[in-house]
Scaffold this active site. Structure first.
Site, PDB file in Angstrom:
ATOM      1  CB  CYS A   1      33.129  45.349  38.967  1.00  0.00           C
ATOM      2  SG  CYS A   1      34.459  45.303  40.184  1.00  0.00           S
TER       3      CYS A   1
ATOM      4  CG  HIS B   1      34.306  41.774  36.170  1.00  0.00           C
ATOM      5  ND1 HIS B   1      34.160  43.018  35.595  1.00  0.00           N
ATOM      6  CD2 HIS B   1      34.984  41.965  37.332  1.00  0.00           C
ATOM      7  CE1 HIS B   1      34.730  43.927  36.364  1.00  0.00           C
ATOM      8  NE2 HIS B   1      35.233  43.320  37.436  1.00  0.00           N
TER       9      HIS B   1
ATOM     10  CD  GLU C   1      32.479  42.788  32.470  1.00  0.00           C
ATOM     11  OE1 GLU C   1      33.243  43.547  33.104  1.00  0.00           O
ATOM     12  OE2 GLU C   1      31.544  42.177  33.010  1.00  0.00           O
TER      13      GLU C   1
END
Length: 290
Positions: A107, A201, A203
């Protein structure tokens, strides 16, 4: 061995943004990202710094070069704003490139790397990817790129952003796109460094996505993605329920998601690939073992 891997985690959220996120999910973006890395590589060491802060550390290339990999988290930072914190973050990323240490960003982390290497970022206007980026597909260059190893011909991923890459810098290769945002995954070679990044994302957990939707309620209503706060809560509640029961096929079906999102091992594919295909080989090349 896993225990020998040493990562540098970079966070660019303001203190106010960090506190809002901690109240929402219990951790800042960088803290959450570091926890994900520890889950992927048990025993690794993660040092978290905030170079965008006025009083934050600003390590030089030789100091950064002591790490096996650098990770940049997402944040509300807009890299096109000419503000001190933005300039500090971009200057730090240039030091990362100069160090030759492999780096990964998601991002805003991707956007910082693009700007540091000479590309540009812009606001998305009325468009949004709120919750999930849909039908991401590799480019011709991305089909055989190790960053996307294991991904199918099209996939969804957690995503929350209102900015996007406008132009890629020299030395960049576009690896994936979708109908909303052209630059979804990229490799950048700049100065002495190699950066792999994604606009989405990998993560983030589903619980964090649900919390992000709730934090963005006014924006989602303003841009017509939800009629009211109750509609946002219905969507966030479904994501939250799926986070607690990822095998609930009914919830996955209602949200239009498959195992690429619900299975944590598949959701984090780009992080695993970065560590396996860039961090470890470069570590061996530097004579640091495996």
């Amino acid at each position: 061995m896993n225990a020998s891997l040493h990562f540098l985690m970079i966070e660019s959220e303001s203190e106010a943004a960090r506190e809002r996120r901690r109240k929402s999910v219990g951790s800042s973006s960088g803290e959450s990202f570091a926890d994900t890395l520890r889950g992927l590589v048990p025993g690794c060491r993660c040092d978290l710094i905030r170079p965008a802060d006025a009083d934050g550390p600003h390590p030089q290339p030789d100091e950064i070069g002591r790490y096996d990999g650098v990770f940049l988290s997402g944040s509300p930072l807009h890299v096109y704003d000419d503000r001190p914190e933005v300039r500090r973050q971009i200057a730090f990323m240039r030091a990362v490139f100069a160090s030759g240490t492999p780096a990964f960003g998601s991002c805003a982390g991707l956007q910082v790397a693009v700007a540091a290497a000479g590309g540009t970022v812009r606001p998305m206007g009325a468009r949004r990817e709120a919750g999930f980026a849909r039908r991401i597909a590799p480019t011709a260059a991305g089909r055989d790129h190790p960053l996307l190893a294991g991904r199918p011909p099209a996939w969804d991923a957690p995503a929350v952003h209102t900015d996007e890459v406008a132009t890629l810098p020299d030395g960049a290769v576009l690896l994936a796109s979708n109908a909303v945002t052209q630059v979804q995954a990229v490799e950048i070679r700049h100065d002495q460094g190699v950066f792999w990044g994604v606009q989405y994302h990998p993560e983030l957990s589903l619980r964090e996505i649900a919390a992000a939707l709730r934090r963005q309620t006014p924006d989602l209503i303003e841009h017509g993605l939800a009629r009211d706060a109750e509609a946002v809560e219905v969507q966030a509640g479904a994501v939250d329920a799926l986070a607690h029961a990822p095998d609930r096929r009914d919830l996955a079906w209602a949200l239009g998601l498959d195992e690429q999102v619900t299975d944590a091992a598949l959701r984090t594919a780009e992080l695993r690939n970065f560590i396996a295909h860039l961090v470890r080989p470069m570590r061996r090349a530097r004579g640091r073992g495996d």
